[in-house]
Design a protein around this motif. Sequence first.
Motif, PDB file in Angstrom:
ATOM      1  N   GLU A 200       5.899 -65.789 -26.732  1.00  0.00           N
ATOM      2  CA  GLU A 200       4.601 -66.141 -26.841  1.00  0.00           C
ATOM      3  C   GLU A 200       4.656 -67.552 -27.369  1.00  0.00           C
ATOM      4  O   GLU A 200       5.106 -67.890 -28.486  1.00  0.00           O
ATOM      5  CB  GLU A 200       3.343 -65.447 -27.628  1.00  0.00           C
ATOM      6  N   GLY A 202       1.856 -71.178 -28.227  1.00  0.00           N
ATOM      7  CA  GLY A 202       0.525 -71.867 -28.047  1.00  0.00           C
ATOM      8  C   GLY A 202       0.159 -72.731 -29.524  1.00  0.00           C
ATOM      9  O   GLY A 202       1.170 -73.122 -30.035  1.00  0.00           O
ATOM     10  N   ILE A 643      -7.681 -63.431 -21.922  1.00  0.00           N
ATOM     11  CA  ILE A 643      -6.528 -63.622 -21.472  1.00  0.00           C
ATOM     12  C   ILE A 643      -6.292 -63.180 -20.206  1.00  0.00           C
ATOM     13  O   ILE A 643      -6.766 -62.239 -19.497  1.00  0.00           O
ATOM     14  CB  ILE A 643      -5.403 -63.013 -22.376  1.00  0.00           C
ATOM     15  N   TYR A 645      -3.313 -62.766 -16.897  1.00  0.00           N
ATOM     16  CA  TYR A 645      -1.917 -62.716 -16.448  1.00  0.00           C
ATOM     17  C   TYR A 645      -1.855 -62.854 -14.984  1.00  0.00           C
ATOM     18  O   TYR A 645      -2.573 -62.435 -14.028  1.00  0.00           O
ATOM     19  CB  TYR A 645      -1.408 -61.109 -16.902  1.00  0.00           C
ATOM     20  N   TYR A 653       3.412 -63.796 -16.599  1.00  0.00           N
ATOM     21  CA  TYR A 653       2.773 -64.987 -17.613  1.00  0.00           C
ATOM     22  C   TYR A 653       1.464 -64.729 -18.070  1.00  0.00           C
ATOM     23  O   TYR A 653       0.595 -64.188 -17.258  1.00  0.00           O
ATOM     24  CB  TYR A 653       2.767 -66.299 -16.676  1.00  0.00           C
ATOM     25  N   LEU A 655      -1.868 -66.304 -20.229  1.00  0.00           N
ATOM     26  CA  LEU A 655      -2.789 -67.539 -20.896  1.00  0.00           C
ATOM     27  C   LEU A 655      -4.008 -67.128 -21.332  1.00  0.00           C
ATOM     28  O   LEU A 655      -4.745 -66.355 -20.618  1.00  0.00           O
ATOM     29  CB  LEU A 655      -3.148 -68.743 -19.574  1.00  0.00           C
ATOM     30  N   TYR A 657      -7.195 -67.345 -24.768  1.00  0.00           N
ATOM     31  CA  TYR A 657      -7.784 -68.146 -25.635  1.00  0.00           C
ATOM     32  C   TYR A 657      -8.632 -67.206 -26.652  1.00  0.00           C
ATOM     33  O   TYR A 657      -9.366 -66.334 -26.226  1.00  0.00           O
ATOM     34  CB  TYR A 657      -8.790 -69.163 -25.191  1.00  0.00           C
ATOM     35  N   PHE A 669       0.322 -69.047 -24.836  1.00  0.00           N
ATOM     36  CA  PHE A 669       0.786 -68.729 -23.447  1.00  0.00           C
ATOM     37  C   PHE A 669       2.242 -67.760 -23.641  1.00  0.00           C
ATOM     38  O   PHE A 669       2.826 -68.066 -24.392  1.00  0.00           O
ATOM     39  CB  PHE A 669       1.395 -69.990 -22.932  1.00  0.00           C
ATOM     40  N   SER A 670       2.058 -66.609 -22.749  1.00  0.00           N
ATOM     41  CA  SER A 670       3.293 -65.586 -22.977  1.00  0.00           C
ATOM     42  C   SER A 670       3.835 -65.451 -21.855  1.00  0.00           C
ATOM     43  O   SER A 670       3.477 -65.789 -20.846  1.00  0.00           O
ATOM     44  CB  SER A 670       2.614 -64.453 -23.530  1.00  0.00           C
ATOM     45  N   ILE A 671       5.310 -65.048 -22.057  1.00  0.00           N
ATOM     46  CA  ILE A 671       6.195 -65.052 -20.979  1.00  0.00           C
ATOM     47  C   ILE A 671       6.991 -63.396 -21.174  1.00  0.00           C
ATOM     48  O   ILE A 671       7.595 -63.294 -22.364  1.00  0.00           O
ATOM     49  CB  ILE A 671       7.260 -66.010 -20.913  1.00  0.00           C
TER      50      ILE A 671
END
Length: 685
Positions: A200, A202, A643, A645, A653, A655, A657, A669-671
């Motif tokens: 993650e 950000g 969020i 996905y 992925y 994204l 707030y 932002f997570s992967i």
Amino acid sequence: MSMVRPRSMLFALACMPLLCAAVPKVDLPKDIPDEPIDITAARLEFTNSILIASGGVTGRFENATVTADRVSGNTETGDLRIEGNIHFERENVIWDGSQLDYNYLTETGDFGPSTLDFDPVLMSVDRVERVSTNVYHLSGATFTTCDKDHAHYRLKAKEAYLVDEEYLTAKGVTVYVGSVPVFYWPYWRHKLQKSIFSYEFGYGSEWGPYALINATVPLTKQIDSSTDLNLYGKRGVGMGQAFSWEYPQAVGTFAAFYLKDEDPYAKFSESSEVGSEIGDDRYRLKFEHLQRFTDTFYLNTKFNYLSDPAIIEEFFKSEYRSYAQPENYASLAYGNSYLGTEALANQRLNDFYDNTDRWEYSLDVYRTKIPRTPFYFQSENSVAALDRVVSSIDTTGAAAYDSVRLDSANTVYMPQRYGFLSLVPRAGYRATYYSDTETGGDEMRQLPSVGVQAAFQATKILSERERWYGKGLRHKIEPYVDYVYQNSSVATNDLYQFDDIDYLQDENKVKLGLRNVLQTKRNKKLVRFIDLDLYTYYLIEDHGSGNDFDALYVDVRAPLTKRWLVDAMGTWDWNDGSVPFFDTRLSYSRDDEFAIHLEHLYQSGERSLWTPRLELYPEGKYSLETYARYDDRQGDLEEAAVIGYMNWCCMRYGLGYHIYDDDEMRIMFSIGLSAFPKARVSSSF
């Protein structure tokens, strides 16, 4: 090329053009009969345990089914040589090739180059050998969850073992992103159904730019290791290490986290009550363990030790929402059909928290019939050393106090039935000893009580038709009355207050209640459609309130359909028209498409908190989650998050707030791997 896939994918495989072209259309047996061998062929010879079959061979050997051009072998040793256009199936294994040596008695064989699919992990290997019924030996193995011709990532191992079709142990493992090697492990063990890495990235108003990286690997079949590397632009580098274990009789976790904080007063000023306890060494230790000796005898422990009262709120938000003050206790409990007993230790480990420290032993005898009498007996007993401790940062002047308390409550019941009416008179006596009280000395409180409960049930079939709520509708109504009288020898304000036992007082009242239940059938099972309980108290002794009746209490649970659920409980004081407390929950879900949850918590004079949550297409290529906490009494948006996905190939992925009160915000932002959509970094969003 060989194929190994779960049986649940057989139908899809059978429809693939390539497979259909390579394998003859043969109906394989669906059920395995008792005989170890069942074979048909154009030519079949069987002499002195020597088997030779050729020409369109279709056979079953124990749990394996085979089609091939030729099969030969020894039925006493179980050794088979299978040749030509082979299609092999055993349990979740499918294999296609031109030559195979297989022993159907030991269920071992050398399968040569193969592709294995143990959802969600795909494997391609140079050579597969089944060395026992639950172990495959893999040579030249490649692992990935990406089903593209050119995988975005993969792990390559010189040698590996697949155990119980669940665990992989490998030597010489290299991790590739694209064609670039990025990690190397001389030894590696992994559970197929768990993710390895999550990331993650950000920006947070209190963290600055950040990166949260987690790696989870199994150390043994029962023990997993989870390592966190948290990089905070404003705060420094945080390290976390956790171990979790799961055995048939035990489950638990140990977690440690440390951060040399470069800005420890980002949220709380050094001069504030909380800030006075904060330094630049920030850490937490957590231990949880549940040990079951039998189904009714277990040890449950939970301990947390923190550097300061703000570390959970600042770095572990999800935990803070559930437990603002971490728990510390050890409980050893045993029960059977007659009694339950518990030894409990509850002790704060950090002096910046308020707590009631207690060492307590309790023994409860469940309501049990006294032999050769119409009476039933119930008993609740405890002995406790209680210590009300005050936070070291408390500024209210709250006093600390302590006492040893011995408590015993005993009740005798005599259940009666007069036709449709159930009548249960009772008499009880409670004695509670305190070694110290508000009056400055010890005290023995005596609390005799009597009462009687009366109730009956009536039912009626309202409908036998199929409707939106289910099939048929039955109404059950249960009016009940419960008279309560008890007389305390000591006033409540003369005692130290630790828990509900100390609040007991004189009572002379009648509980009046009406329970309504609507039942229907769903999927051929009887379920409750609506369960509504309404009750109040007629006050013979009003404790100076001047009211004849107490408030009206409401408790309802209504699974209206398999998708709609309404759940509410609260009170309405009809004496002054106020609503002291009400908690309402509403939820709706539709398969894997979306789920909506809404909760409203109202506490008069304190809060009116709305908590909505929405999930859209959680298993789809695109998904969305939103969450908020809003107090309309204070006009305060305590928390809100959104969020999204996207699953692309083998990756997921995210994204999002997130905003909190006190003007705190976070962009993330997570992967992760799409095969493991639930994998999250524990200290993040």
